[in-house]
Design a protein around this motif. Structure first.
Motif, PDB file in Angstrom:
ATOM      1  N   ILE A  74      36.090  30.141  39.782  1.00  0.00           N
ATOM      2  CA  ILE A  74      35.080  31.019  40.388  1.00  0.00           C
ATOM      3  C   ILE A  74      35.633  31.667  41.653  1.00  0.00           C
ATOM      4  CG2 ILE A  74      32.839  31.039  41.559  1.00  0.00           C
ATOM      5  CD1 ILE A  74      31.971  28.891  39.506  1.00  0.00           C
ATOM      6  N   GLY A  75      36.327  30.872  42.475  1.00  0.00           N
ATOM      7  CA  GLY A  75      36.943  31.424  43.681  1.00  0.00           C
ATOM      8  C   GLY A  75      37.999  32.475  43.363  1.00  0.00           C
ATOM      9  N   CYS A  78      36.361  35.636  42.368  1.00  0.00           N
ATOM     10  CA  CYS A  78      35.781  36.318  43.530  1.00  0.00           C
ATOM     11  C   CYS A  78      36.797  37.235  44.214  1.00  0.00           C
ATOM     12  CB  CYS A  78      35.240  35.302  44.527  1.00  0.00           C
ATOM     13  SG  CYS A  78      33.718  34.505  43.996  1.00  0.00           S
ATOM     14  N   PRO A  81      36.219  41.359  43.180  1.00  0.00           N
ATOM     15  CA  PRO A  81      35.452  42.293  44.008  1.00  0.00           C
ATOM     16  C   PRO A  81      36.028  42.435  45.417  1.00  0.00           C
ATOM     17  CG  PRO A  81      34.164  40.302  43.596  1.00  0.00           C
ATOM     18  CD  PRO A  81      35.402  40.209  42.766  1.00  0.00           C
ATOM     19  N   ALA A  82      36.665  41.384  45.922  1.00  0.00           N
ATOM     20  CA  ALA A  82      37.265  41.486  47.255  1.00  0.00           C
ATOM     21  C   ALA A  82      38.430  42.464  47.258  1.00  0.00           C
ATOM     22  CB  ALA A  82      37.726  40.110  47.733  1.00  0.00           C
ATOM     23  N   LEU A  90      35.471  39.011  52.908  1.00  0.00           N
ATOM     24  CA  LEU A  90      35.184  38.654  51.518  1.00  0.00           C
ATOM     25  C   LEU A  90      36.345  37.851  50.919  1.00  0.00           C
ATOM     26  CD1 LEU A  90      33.011  38.965  49.395  1.00  0.00           C
ATOM     27  CD2 LEU A  90      34.084  41.088  48.688  1.00  0.00           C
ATOM     28  N   ALA A  94      36.135  34.041  49.446  1.00  0.00           N
ATOM     29  CA  ALA A  94      36.620  33.716  48.096  1.00  0.00           C
ATOM     30  C   ALA A  94      37.649  32.603  48.182  1.00  0.00           C
ATOM     31  CB  ALA A  94      37.235  34.942  47.449  1.00  0.00           C
TER      32      ALA A  94
END
Length: 94
Positions: A74-75, A78, A81-82, A90, A94
């Motif tokens: 999940i990290g 992330c 989008p960062a 962001l 993440a």
């Protein structure tokens, strides 16, 4: 399985050293701000050590390894989008 997981976590940890110079040039950061990457990564070990121990007690160590890998995935996702919104906070989250 634990050996493979240990190798995988070590590999992810070493990727932080690769990110530091790139973040410094992309976001034009000072050395102090760029070291927040390392600080955020290793501070998470401190913050989540006791909750992780509770998870191990509740669901067992094998399922906890799966939960850890899912959390890392999940990290990693992330970062997408960062990267599309070049945002240093962001990336730190993440």
């Amino acid at each position: 399985m634990v050996t493979v997981l240990f190798f995988f976590l070590g590999f992810v940890t070493s990727l932080n050293d690769i990110l530091v110079p790139h973040f410094k040039s992309i976001f034009e950061l000072t050395y102090t701000k760029v070291m927040l990457i390392q600080f955020a990564f290793f501070f998470a070990y401190f913050i989540f050590s006791l909750p992780s121990a509770k998870i191990v007690d509740a669901i067992g160590y094998k399922r906890t390894m799966v939960v850890g890998l899912v959390t890392m995935a999940i990290g990693a996702f992330c970062f997408i989008p960062a990267a599309s919104l070049p945002s240093y906070p962001l990336f730190l989250a993440a």
